[in-house]
Design an enzyme around this catalytic site. Structure first.
Site, mmCIF file in Angstrom:
data_model
loop_
_atom_site.group_PDB
_atom_site.id
_atom_site.type_symbol
_atom_site.label_atom_id
_atom_site.label_comp_id
_atom_site.label_asym_id
_atom_site.label_seq_id
_atom_site.Cartn_x
_atom_site.Cartn_y
_atom_site.Cartn_z
ATOM 1 C CB THR A 207 -0.834 0.022 1.310
ATOM 2 O OG1 THR A 207 -1.736 -1.070 1.306
ATOM 3 C CG2 THR A 207 -1.618 1.300 1.505
ATOM 4 C CB VAL A 236 -13.339 -3.450 2.058
ATOM 5 C CG1 VAL A 236 -12.870 -2.069 2.456
ATOM 6 C CG2 VAL A 236 -14.227 -3.369 0.813
ATOM 7 N N GLY A 237 -10.028 -3.752 2.766
ATOM 8 C CA GLY A 237 -9.036 -3.677 3.837
ATOM 9 C C GLY A 237 -9.214 -2.422 4.679
ATOM 10 C CB THR A 258 1.353 -0.155 4.861
ATOM 11 O OG1 THR A 258 2.565 -0.199 5.620
ATOM 12 C CG2 THR A 258 1.244 1.183 4.150
ATOM 13 N N GLY A 259 0.132 -2.828 5.768
ATOM 14 C CA GLY A 259 0.267 -4.156 6.360
ATOM 15 C C GLY A 259 -1.092 -4.813 6.517
ATOM 16 N N GLY A 261 -4.453 -5.431 6.979
ATOM 17 C CA GLY A 261 -5.548 -4.498 7.203
ATOM 18 C C GLY A 261 -6.545 -4.947 8.246
HETATM 19 N N1 ASP Z 1 -3.377 -2.605 4.467
HETATM 20 C C1 ASP Z 1 -3.672 -3.072 3.155
HETATM 21 C C2 ASP Z 1 -4.861 -3.972 3.178
HETATM 22 O O1 ASP Z 1 -5.032 -4.703 4.135
HETATM 23 C C3 ASP Z 1 -2.567 -3.811 2.499
HETATM 24 C C4 ASP Z 1 -1.184 -3.326 2.817
HETATM 25 O O2 ASP Z 1 -0.995 -2.290 3.363
HETATM 26 O O3 ASP Z 1 -0.213 -4.004 2.510
HETATM 27 O O4 ASP Z 1 -5.584 -3.989 2.222
#
Ligand code: ASP
Length: 356
Positions: A207, A236-237, A258-259, A261
């Site tokens: 992200t 949906v994240g 990020t990460g 979600g």
């Molecule tokens: N946070 C985002 C999601 O869960 C993905 C990401 O940040 O890597 O959709």
């Protein structure tokens, strides 16, 4: 200029409150005056802080801030670079698709000075979901539009539809599909089976989040993503969820995530970081505190490693109204991008656990 319905409602409420106060009709203790903002009118240093894929994005956002552009316009201009980049397979054009091979994008924007936000989720065929999110904020009475409704809205506002699946993301998707199970009819080629570039993208995230503060202490943020790789269609994240993947309070600061979600949604991650900053914690402390809650709340065995620690990562990126910034991750060896007025650089995130 005509009043939108929301302005009208707000104006009506304010007028009503004034009338009541003037008539002495309100009984009990008067409401306390709002706390003064952290920087009472003092200029602060401008800052743009972003996930590590946004080194060029913070550079561009800073140029725009220096040119006096609105904080949200500057932040969106920064992430548009990455939404356009076919090499970044986590965002916009070239993002990895869902389990049916369709790219579905999530994004949110939040504008500190107007205390308003907009978001889109599961949006297909539009490479700049962040810009659509900004139009949702500015041209509707809503905060979040999803799926076909979001696409129809984007079309009506003149956004161009295109196929977002590049050759690179199509090949990665196909490799995943063909190696998922030995009990179906999808076969991969021996050549592709050995290709290290195709093998590494199993169940990964990515992200871009970018937050800015300008010299007046005004804040904005944006998060934009193609989300979890090969997700269930419609998943949906946290990125388009205000308070989860993004939160901005113009009196305090801004934060994005990020990460994984799901972990960020469950703990209202970015809101929790901003609330901690309002309570006096530094951006880095606030990020670490919110991450600790994620660790405490992650109890499902499928989410834990052999030592009982999360087997996933989450990162927060925060800046306060004074221009102090910080970022932290659950796991070490995580980085972020920042421009604090001198130069754009990558820095190490603080962390809870050291990778072996
Ligand atoms: N946070 C985002 C999601 O869960 C993905 C990401 O940040 O890597 O959709």
């Amino acid at each position: 200029m005509g009043l939108r319905r929301r302005d009208f409602v707000k104006a009506g409420l304010a007028a009503g409150a004034t009338a009541l106060a003037g008539s002495g009709a309100i009984r009990g203790t008067p409401l306390p005056a709002p706390a003064p903002p952290a920087t009472s009118g003092k200029p602060v240093r401008p800052v743009a802080i972003c996930s590590a894929n946004g080194l060029a994005a913070v550079e561009r956002a800073m140029e725009r801030l220096r040119a006096g552009e609105d904080t949200l316009d500057a932040a969106i201009a920064g992430v548009n670079l990455v939404e356009d980049d076919p090499e970044d397979i986590t965002v916009g054009y070239g993002g990895l698709p869902n389990e049916r091979g369709v790219v579905q994008l999530d994004s949110s924007v939040m504008h500190g000075p107007s205390r308003n936000a907009g978001a889109v989720a599961s949006l297909e065929n539009i490479r700049h979901p962040s810009r659509v999110a900004q139009v949702v904020m500015k041209r509707t009475d809503h905060v979040l539009l999803v799926g076909p409704g979001a696409l129809e809205f984007a079309r009506l506002h003149g956004f161009k539809e295109e196929n977002l699946l590049t050759e690179k993301s199509r090949k990665i998707f196909l490799y995943w599909k063909e190696t998922l199970s030995g009990k179906d009819d999808w076969f991969t080629s021996a050549e592709e089976l050995e290709d290290p570039d195709l093998r590494k993208y199993i169940r990964t995230y990515g992200t871009i989040n970018l937050n800015v503060v300008d010299t007046a202490g005004d804040l904005s943020g944006v998060t934009t993503t193609s989300g979890l790789f090969f997700k269930i269609p419609g998943r949906v994240g946290d990125s388009p969820i205000i308070g989860a993947g993004l939160y901005v309070d113009n009196d305090t600061g801004a934060c994005g995530a990020t990460g994984r979600g799901e972990a960020v949604i469950l703990t209202c991650g970015s809101h929790s970081v901003v609330t901690r900053m309002a309570g006096g914690e530094s951006p880095e402390q606030a990020c670490l505190g919110a991450l600790q809650k994620i660790v405490d709340w992650s109890q499902a065995p499928a989410l834990l490693d052999a030592d009982g620690r999360p087997n996933f990562n989450v990162k927060f990126y925060a800046v306060n109204k004074r221009g102090e910034y910080g970022s932290a991750a659950i796991w070490s060896n995580s980085r972020y991008a920042v421009h604090d007025g001198s130069e754009a650089r990558l820095r190490d995130c603080a962390y809870l656990f050291k990778r072996a």
